[in-house]
Design an enzyme around this catalytic site. Structure first.
Site, short mmCIF file in Angstrom:
data_model
loop_
_atom_site.label_atom_id
_atom_site.label_comp_id
_atom_site.label_asym_id
_atom_site.label_seq_id
_atom_site.Cartn_x
_atom_site.Cartn_y
_atom_site.Cartn_z
N ARG A 36 29.23 38.42 25.81
CA ARG A 36 29.14 37.05 25.28
C ARG A 36 28.24 36.92 24.06
O ARG A 36 28.50 36.16 23.16
CB ARG A 36 28.62 36.12 26.37
CG ARG A 36 29.74 35.38 27.05
CD ARG A 36 29.20 34.47 28.09
NE ARG A 36 28.38 35.23 29.04
CZ ARG A 36 28.10 34.84 30.25
NH1 ARG A 36 28.56 33.69 30.69
NH2 ARG A 36 27.37 35.57 31.07
N LYS A 91 40.39 34.71 40.01
CA LYS A 91 41.27 33.88 40.87
C LYS A 91 41.51 32.49 40.33
O LYS A 91 42.58 31.93 40.51
CB LYS A 91 40.72 33.82 42.30
CG LYS A 91 39.23 33.47 42.44
CD LYS A 91 38.35 34.67 42.39
CE LYS A 91 36.94 34.33 41.95
NZ LYS A 91 35.93 34.67 42.88
N GLU A 115 44.29 42.71 42.53
CA GLU A 115 43.80 42.99 43.89
C GLU A 115 42.42 42.41 44.13
O GLU A 115 42.11 41.93 45.22
CB GLU A 115 43.79 44.51 44.12
CG GLU A 115 43.44 44.94 45.51
CD GLU A 115 44.47 44.50 46.55
OE1 GLU A 115 44.23 43.46 47.18
OE2 GLU A 115 45.49 45.19 46.73
N GLY A 120 37.98 40.34 47.73
CA GLY A 120 37.06 41.36 47.19
C GLY A 120 37.60 42.76 47.39
O GLY A 120 38.64 43.12 46.85
N GLY A 172 24.46 38.15 43.77
CA GLY A 172 25.64 38.24 42.89
C GLY A 172 26.94 37.87 43.58
O GLY A 172 28.01 38.26 43.13
N LYS A 190 42.24 31.29 46.05
CA LYS A 190 42.65 32.55 46.67
C LYS A 190 43.85 32.33 47.59
O LYS A 190 44.78 33.14 47.62
CB LYS A 190 41.47 33.17 47.44
CG LYS A 190 40.38 33.70 46.51
CD LYS A 190 39.10 34.02 47.24
CE LYS A 190 38.07 34.65 46.32
NZ LYS A 190 36.72 34.72 46.92
N GLY A 287 30.56 40.66 45.58
CA GLY A 287 29.54 41.63 45.19
C GLY A 287 30.12 42.59 44.18
O GLY A 287 31.34 42.78 44.12
N1 HSE Z 1 32.19 33.80 44.71
C1 HSE Z 1 33.17 34.62 45.32
C2 HSE Z 1 32.84 34.74 46.80
C3 HSE Z 1 33.20 35.98 44.67
O1 HSE Z 1 31.71 34.43 47.17
O2 HSE Z 1 33.69 35.14 47.58
C4 HSE Z 1 34.31 36.88 45.14
O3 HSE Z 1 35.58 36.32 44.90
#
Ligand code: HSE
Length: 374
Positions: A36, A91, A115, A120, A172, A190, A287
């Protein structure tokens, strides 16, 4: 050597970079990385100009790990229409612009894979498409947001909602705007993607009824506990006689249900199909490395670059330690490793094997004993 361009070097992008550098440095070269700001430029191949990546003729695959709808959609769309295959973890962009992106890929004979966008690290789209070769899936149900699941797990051990959310951000897991997680929009996106793959039905995210966990209180968690249940944010979609029923909602899950054992940042997806019946998959749903792993799997599916090399196997039975259950007519041999009746202290498999030989009991029964033992 396969040359790729990486859009974004945040939580997910840096995970992809790490896996590719550690495991695929001979086969894959990250030619350009879009960041960025100039402050993030760490080496020659970092740029703040997206078209330096998108117009690079050497690059055949673009990995989009930026998040958000714009400008990610514009870059992905550009790449797909300029002979590049794309892998995306986004997503929000995919669920909102699915038809346009799929049509762009189709008409340009390029591939768009995603995927990592749902579940995840769970290889769920891979398994869904394999299953669909022979079977028909009638319903899907899942815990698909790691942040919410982490918050709910932490709350069930007494942490406040705010503290748990802050931890999820530090780890994260959370989106740039965490209300996407806690209000359920991320799970809704999702589920919209899942419906496209599972039912070949386009349900736009806003067509899926949504109830988040943003208004949950400690009292709600306590009431759930009092009725031997845990609250989980669940996405559900199934075929009915008239169409598809899909919704996202917190659910009081009985302790004995497998969903109750999904804690922290883990996700789970349960499918019901005509022949296989119930099928469940679980892995870390948020993660850096679990998400990056799913992206790298897509990359390997696009380009089978790595020939498998088998190393000579080295058996190691001396590193990991386990508790074992032992039922034998010769228990004296085991007294030095058996603390409670038939259950051993943690020992290696090699120790167990040596002891079994020493006991010389043809009727001995041994099993690995999982979980805590008081
Ligand atoms: N913020 C999303 C979660 C990240 O907590 O599932 C993964 O898609």
């Amino acid at each position: 050597m396969l040359s790729i361009g990486l859009l974004g070097a945040g939580v997910v992008g840096s995970g992809v970079k790490r896996i590719l550098e550690e495991k695929f440095s001979e086969q894959v070269c990250i030619r350009k990385i879009l960041v960025r700001s100039d402050r993030e430029k760490l080496a020659e191949n970092y740029t703040t100009d997206p078209y330096e990546v998108l117009d690079d003729e050497e690059i055949s695959v673009i990995i989009e790990a930026m998040g958000g709808i714009h400008p990610a959609y514009d870059y992905v769309s550009y790449a797909l229409s300029h002979h590049k295959n794309v892998i995306s973890a986004n997503k929000k962009m995919l669920a909102n612009c699915y038809d346009e992106l799929m049509e762009t890929a189709r008409s340009n004979h390029t591939t768009l894979r995603y995927e990592a966008a749902c579940g995840g690290g769970i290889p769920l789209f891979h398994n869904i498409s394999r299953l669909q070769r022979s079977d028909t899936i009638s319903s899907v149900k899942g815990i698909l947001n790691g942040t919410c699941n982490y918050i709910l797990s932490e709350m069930s051990t007494g942490l406040s909602f705010e503290e748990a959310l802050q931890n999820a951000q530090k780890l994260g897991y959370a989106e740039a705007d965490p209300s996407d997680d806690i209000c359920g929009y991320d799970t809704q996106n999702k589920l919209s993607l899942l419906c496209a793959d599972v039912f070949h039905t386009r349900l736009k995210p806003e067509e899926i009824p949504l109830f988040g966990i943003d208004r949950i209180s400690e009292v709600d968690s306590e009431i759930a506990r009092g009725s031997s249940r845990l609250i989980k944010l669940v996405a559900s979609a199934s075929r009915t006689e008239n169409g598809i029923e899909a919704f996202v909602m917190p659910v009081f899950v009985p302790w004995e249900d497998s969903f109750a054992s999904i804690s922290g940042n883990f996700n789970i997806l349960r499918l019901e199909s005509d022949y296989l019946g119930r099928f469940e998959m679980t892995a870390q749903g948020a993660g850096s490395l679990p998400t990056a792993d799913a992206i790298v799997q897509d990359l390997m599916d696009i380009h089978h670059t790595a020939d498998r090399v088998f190393e000579k196997g080295i058996t190691d039975l001396n590193t990991n330690r386990y508790r074992f259950y032992i039922n034998t007519s010769n228990p004296e041999v085991f007294t030095d490793i058996t603390k409670h009746n038939l259950i051993t202290v943690k020992v290696t498999l090699q120790t167990l094997i040596d002891k079994i030989k020493e006991a010389n009991d043809p009727d001995i029964f041994v099993a690995l004993y999982e979980g805590d033992y008081d």
